[in-house]
Write an enzyme that holds these catalytic residues in place. Structure first.
Site, short mmCIF file in Angstrom:
data_model
loop_
_atom_site.label_atom_id
_atom_site.label_comp_id
_atom_site.label_asym_id
_atom_site.label_seq_id
_atom_site.Cartn_x
_atom_site.Cartn_y
_atom_site.Cartn_z
N CYS A 98 61.00 57.39 39.76
CA CYS A 98 62.37 57.40 40.35
C CYS A 98 62.92 58.37 39.05
O CYS A 98 62.49 58.99 37.93
CB CYS A 98 62.56 55.81 39.82
SG CYS A 98 62.67 55.10 38.88
N CYS A 101 62.60 57.77 34.91
CA CYS A 101 61.60 58.42 34.61
C CYS A 101 61.56 59.64 34.02
O CYS A 101 60.92 58.82 32.91
CB CYS A 101 59.82 58.09 35.76
SG CYS A 101 59.82 56.82 36.47
N ASP A 514 31.24 53.02 55.46
CA ASP A 514 30.25 52.65 53.85
C ASP A 514 31.07 50.47 53.71
O ASP A 514 31.44 50.46 54.58
CB ASP A 514 30.64 53.23 53.00
CG ASP A 514 30.13 52.50 51.23
OD1 ASP A 514 28.92 52.26 51.37
OD2 ASP A 514 30.71 52.32 50.27
N ASP A 709 33.90 55.18 49.46
CA ASP A 709 34.71 55.44 48.56
C ASP A 709 34.05 55.60 47.31
O ASP A 709 33.97 55.83 46.36
CB ASP A 709 35.29 53.91 48.22
CG ASP A 709 34.14 52.84 47.77
OD1 ASP A 709 33.15 52.85 48.66
OD2 ASP A 709 34.38 51.78 46.35
N ASP A 713 28.64 57.59 48.27
CA ASP A 713 29.02 58.24 49.67
C ASP A 713 29.50 60.13 50.02
O ASP A 713 29.71 60.60 51.52
CB ASP A 713 30.42 57.23 50.30
CG ASP A 713 29.99 56.31 50.17
OD1 ASP A 713 28.77 55.66 51.08
OD2 ASP A 713 30.99 55.34 49.88
#
Lengths: 813, 49
Positions: A98, A101, A514, A709, A713
């Site tokens: 935002c 920050c 997976d 992930d 994979d």
């Protein structure tokens, strides 16, 4: 366990945390809760710097934990510039949520007197800092960003794709200059339209024609330059794409109009201009969407440290006494037989054998096995796996390109190189549209020549067919739909790398998943507590295990919802368990073997333990002094939405296949738990076999999507027509995927699939409406009845229809 | 209507100047951050360091 713990919000990141597992500190009589130590230290830092108003001003703050991505410092060095006694660096900040920050970062740096300039770009999250040379090191500047909870990324890697960015800038200038001239040309063209109805002075008409010619020239040759170049390239490669059609349409109308200036025909300079500028606008939108989303994907990557700790002249005895110091060297310079020190929490830099120390290693990214493996002297470790809790020294067996990790990366790269680029629908239509139009033009010439005997008349009508052929709306048909679709998928939690993925996704009929980390959560959860009668197993175990950062300990602490008991003399024995004193009694939790060393374990207990293990549970035994208290059963739990998602895909008529490196037993148990009919499962497959399987399915005619992930994979993700990675996945998986799920929520796949189908339908409709203009205009051109005013009107209408039709993607349903 | 022979070139020159200014501003980075300024305006304690 039905009691509900009160949930608190982390004072820094606003994430929901359980009161039990939260870190509590008291400040000014108020208790503050934090989700992690990262958030707590950031809060402390902000408070000390007197920037507390950050927490008041953040009205548009979005939830999320402190980012942990860490990039090693040397990657920033090429971005460091020095001038006039000042150093300057540009970085991209991750975790900016935002406007406050931006405020926080700028004010934090401004407080430092060595910093002469600091500015953060809100739109791109790019920060520039200048400081007095010698007053600070680059490392300390980067550390300042990290300490605030905004890990910096190098500009070239931090989610900005400089090639795409350049391309977008180039399109922007070509478009803005093009549209300036095009609008002026339209102005005079409209005057000539008016002249068509009301009559116009001959001299004035000629003046307008020449003006249009002058103004259309930069549009044709400056703005249209990319199309000229690309169409020559594509003709040389013998593939007809959209650029050829654009060039054909714009250039033929340009030449036709020049000849018309000198004869008494109508000019089509407006067609030249409109085609080029509208299609440039489409390209500009397209690169913008690509840039935004591929950038966000790159920001997910964490980049492994590039340095390793090498110990020269290793000697176990000397090392144990602390007489040997490790030296930091770049990972590239590691050779076989080097001794490397691997600290807890870092990843193993090379394949090797443990020569000193013991630790648990998380190998899930390679094997898919969810529970960590205990490694002691003599055991093999692999590059890329994570060292969890002990410091070890390994002797390097394979470094660099020889490691298992590198071989997988190489397989990914090879698959990427082989993968044919997806031809999008618009290009494949153009592929047959261009030859058709040229045939029609040739036929027109023949027909007019035969009828009137005049070559000039025939040529002019034939060229007017080419002029009319290119629809402006074609340039917008795909990019607009893709832009709206990618924005929509980003809002439901999926980042799509390019528009082509949308088309592919909509036609998938085989989904491969997976197991660990995709269908399951990839983390240990307490499944059940088996108590021998005392009813204190969980309380005591949780009170001891909360001091450990081990995966199992974390799972037990998370599961426990009551009050913790005070414990001291805590000790963790890697590979065995933990122990501590509670109320003067020694509490132990860990492997049964470890408990049995101190407590009287009966044969029934051992049988029970083996029974639970055989069912696929990880069993943690708990004892008090010499009395065994009970077992805590843990297992990797299936994601809540997994069954629903798989059912949804099956009901869409898709084939489902689960590919796992785990044992057959674990795979069968998963199928059981899911309880969905029609799922096929392949167990004990290597990463390369996964890719092989996908290749086989593709050759059988399936269009395959892979969801995964891990590093294991990655080859399969690349091989599949559409690879989807989980956002919490490893770098390589994310890099090889076409789309990334930001939240680890499988149900997003259903929504993504639905949006993709809708987008593809809209693209098809858009193309129909774009070409519909041709159905009317081309016959008019063939008969020589076309006038610029008709072509302009049809073009405008078809473009508008395309724009409004694309908007439909965003609607509900 | 003869005035058009003068007015149209004049309008084009003025337009070209505006286009030139726009491109100049673009290359100077004026449009790099089009979101930030509206928030920055509200930060009252900003000093020009």
């Amino acid at each position: 366990m039905t009691t509900k713990t009160t949930s608190k919000k982390c004072a820094h990141c606003l994430l929901d945390v359980k009161e039990n597992s939260a870190i509590k500190i008291e400040q000014d009589g108020e208790i503050l809760y934090f989700c992690c130590h990262g958030c707590m230290s950031v809060y402390g830092l902000i408070h000390e710097s007197g920037l507390d108003s950050f927490y008041i001003r953040r009205s548009d703050w979005k939830e999320g934990g402190v980012d942990s991505a860490r990039v090693s410092d040397e990657l920033f060095e090429e971005d460091l510039t020095e001038a006039e006694g000042e150093c300057s660096i540009d970085v991209v900040l991750s975790g900016v949520r935002c406007s406050s920050c931006i405020w926080l970062v700028e004010n934090f740096f401004r407080k430092d007197e060595n910093v002469s300039y600091v500015r953060v770009n809100y739109a791109t999250h790019k920060a520039r800092v200048r400081w007095k040379k010698g007053a600070m090191t680059l490392g300390s500047v980067l550390e300042k960003f990290r300490s605030l909870g905004y890990p910096p990324m190098p500009v070239n890697k931090g989610g900005r794709n400089s090639v795409l960015e350049e391309e977008r800038k180039d399109y922007f200038y070509r478009f803005s200059i093009g549209s300036f001239f095009a609008m002026n040309v339209m102005l005079y063209t409209f005057a000539m339209y008016a002249g068509y109805f009301q009559g116009m002075d001959e001299g004035m008409k000629r003046f307008f024609k020449i003006l249009s010619w002058v103004l259309a020239t930069p549009v044709m040759f400056y703005s249209g330059y990319p199309f000229i170049i690309n169409s020559f390239k594509s003709v040389r490669n013998r593939v007809l794409n959209m650029d050829v059609l654009v060039f054909l349409g714009s250039f033929s109308s340009y030449l036709y109009s020049i000849s018309a200036v000198f004869s008494d025909r109508e000019v089509y300079f407006d067609t030249t201009c409109m085609i080029i500028t509208l299609i440039l606008l489409g390209r500009f939108i397209e690169t913008g969407a690509k840039l935004r989303h591929s950038g966000a994907v790159t920001r997910l990557l964490s980049y492994q440290p590039q340095t390793v700790r090498v110990i020269h002249d290793f000697d176990a005895a000397a090392y144990a006494e602390g007489r040997l110091e490790a030296v930091l060297v770049p990972v590239k310079s590691v050779k076989t037989d080097d001794f490397l020190e691997v600290l807890p929490g870092s990843s193993v830099p090379a394949d090797g054998t443990v020569v000193y120390g013991e630790s648990e290693i998380d190998e899930s990214m390679l094997t898919g096995e969810s529970s960590p493996v205990f490694k002691t002297e003599g055991a093999d470790v692999f590059a890329g796996t994570a060292n969890l809790n002990g410091s070890i020294v390994i002797k390097c067996v394979q470094a660099g390109s020889g490691t298992v990790l590198s071989r997988i990366v190489k397989a990914v790269e090879e698959a990427q190189a082989e993968k044919a680029p997806i031809q999008n629908l618009a290009d494949s239509i153009v592929g047959w549209f261009v030859p058709t139009i040229i045939t029609i033009a040739a036929a027109t010439f023949g027909w007019w020549y035969f009828r009137t005997g005049s070559g000039l008349e025939g040529l002019m009508n034939a060229v007017s067919v080419l002029v009319i052929a290119c629809p402006c709306a074609l340039g917008l048909a795909t990019p607009l739909a893709v832009m709206i679709a990618t924005t929509k998928t980003a809002s439901i939690g999926a980042l799509v790398r390019s528009g082509e993925v949308m088309e592919t996704l909509s036609r998938i009929n085989c989904w491969c998943f997976d197991k660990t980390g995709t269908i399951t959560k990839g983390e240990m959860k307490v499944a059940d507590v088996h108590d021998f009668g005392s009813n204190r197993t969980l309380t005591l175990a949780a009170s001891v295990e909360r001091y450990s950062s081990h995966l199992i300990s974390k799972a037990v602490t998370d599961y426990y919802e009551g009050e913790f008991l005070a414990a001291d003399n805590f000790r963790e024995i890697p590979g065995n368990g933990v122990e501590a004193d509670i109320n003067g009694k020694r509490i132990r939790a860990g492997k049964l073997k470890f408990i049995a060393e101190h407590a009287d374990v009966t044969t029934e207990m051992r049988e029970l333990h083996d029974y639970f293990s055989a069912k696929g549970h990880t069993v943690a035994a708990v004892s008090e002094d010499n009395e065994p208290l009970g077992f805590i059963l843990l297992s990797d739990s299936v994601r809540d939405e997994a069954a629903h998602t798989l059912k949804g895909l099956i009901s869409n008529g898709c084939k489902i296949l689960i590919l796992t490196g785990d044992s057959r037993k674990a795979a069968d148990k998963l199928i059981d738990t899911l309880g969905v009919k029609g799922i096929e499962c392949m167990a004990e497959v290597t990463p390369f076999e996964k890719a092989e399987m996908i290749r086989k399915l593709k050759s059988e005619g399936y269009r395959v999507a892979m969801v995964g992930d891990g590093i294991n994979d990655a080859p399969a993700l690349t091989e599949a027509d559409a690879g989807i990675a989980m956002g919490k996945g490893t770098d390589i998986a994310i890099e090889s995927a076409d789309a990334v799920l930001m939240r680890s929520d499988l149900s997003v796949i259903l929504k993504l699939n639905k949006t993709a189908k809708k987008t593809f339908a809209v693209i098809k409709e858009n193309l129909f409406w774009a070409f519909s203009y041709n159905f009317i205009a081309v016959p008019l051109a063939v008969t020589g009845k076309i006038h610029p005013i008709f072509s302009a009107a049809f073009m405008a209408v078809s473009s508008l229809i395309v724009v409004f039709n694309s908007m439909r993607i965003n609607s509900k349903g | 209507m003869e005035a058009l022979y003068l007015l149209i070139p004049v309008s084009l020159i003025l337009g070209a100047i505006a286009l030139g200014l726009f491109l100049y501003a673009g290359r100077k980075g004026q449009f790099d951050d089009i979101e930030g300024p509206k928030y920055r305006m509200l930060d009252d304690d900003e000093d020009d360091k």
